[in-house]
Design an enzyme around this catalytic site. Sequence first.
Site, PDB file in Angstrom:
ATOM      1  N   TYR A 240      61.867  69.939  35.401  1.00 12.04           N
ATOM      2  CA  TYR A 240      60.781  70.461  34.559  1.00 12.04           C
ATOM      3  C   TYR A 240      59.573  69.513  34.586  1.00 12.04           C
ATOM      4  CZ  TYR A 240      58.661  72.468  30.302  1.00 12.04           C
ATOM      5  OH  TYR A 240      57.816  73.060  29.390  1.00 12.04           O
TER       6      TYR A 240
ATOM      7  N   GLN B 288      60.009  58.775  21.499  1.00 12.44           N
ATOM      8  CA  GLN B 288      58.954  59.137  20.549  1.00 12.44           C
ATOM      9  C   GLN B 288      57.907  60.014  21.232  1.00 12.44           C
ATOM     10  OE1 GLN B 288      57.132  55.520  19.177  1.00 12.44           O
ATOM     11  NE2 GLN B 288      56.600  54.844  21.239  1.00 12.44           N
TER      12      GLN B 288
END
Length: 327
Positions: free
Chosen positions: A145, A277
């Site tokens: 992806y 994060q």
Amino acid sequence: MTRILVTGGAGFLGSNLCARLVRNPENQVIALDNLFTGRIENLQELTNLPNFTFIEHDITQYIDMPVDQIYNAACPASPPAYQKSPTGTTKTCVLGILNMLELAKKYNATLLQFSTSEVYGEPQVHPQVETYRGNVNPIGIRSCYDEGKRCAESLCFDYHREFGTKIKVVRIFNTYGPQMDPDDGRVVSNFIVQALQGKDLTVYGDGSQTRSFCYVDDLIDGICRMMNESRDDFMGPVNLGNPGEFTVLELAEKVIAMTGSNSRIVRCALPADDPTQRRPEISLAKETLGWAPSILLDEGLNQTINYFSNLGNERSNTIKCKRETGH
Ligand code: UDP
């Protein structure tokens, strides 16, 4: 009439975009989808409209039709979905964008590419700004992806430089809302469906990883502004997302509180290469598009909880993960 092609039109973002576009009777909207992850139910309110057409089609195959605008949203986007057929995911990203760029070139259409925050990989710059070039594992389980979407961006800019094709690129951060597939495996849909069914909420790892969640209406607004931004020299890439940042554990606790569920939180193994994060830096979108999200997480979650409640329990939510400890 403006002839608008939406690839991935039966998916979560594509169907929300189609619903927005058909509101303008000057738009003739054609949705393409191979229904790998897209769901025809997402389009049920549009199928009878005179300015809407659905065509079942896989964009790895060329398709020819006169168009003015192309929104290229086709690609499975949740990690379990895009990892189910990783080579298929790369083909959808790369062959799909090649076919759409050819179409845009032929008809002098503007193509807007749905890129992703995944191009930043495991980011070493926080929050992520568009000039950051990312930290992607090129051989990991997410690379089909991530690298597929990076290659698609590269092809967009090369078509522009080589052929003058009109392109625009948005990098979409985590988005949630109505029309999400309850079984698609993303964190917001998993947690809400689990909470509504009284099942354990599956937190992967210790839940300290962060994400920033944008409500779909805000995102679609940003995407439409980008397409209709009149300066052809502004091509992006531009980040679109909500800069409010939450840990996955905070999200789980919030969903339990908001649904009033008795569900518990359990820990499961953290998947490989799961970014630690993520938060968008959105100054560029603010300055160039006058766009910023306006829907707070609590408000958006309420809408999404209503959506999943109304869907009912007819679809099972079977989330497979290796159980670790209770929490
Ligand atoms: N996640 C989780 N439980 C779930 C699904 C996802 O803890 O049932 C975590 C996942 O490990 C990741 C975050 O939630 O850290 C967001 O996952 P998602 O698949 O929604 O999107 P991503 O941003 O990873 O593409």
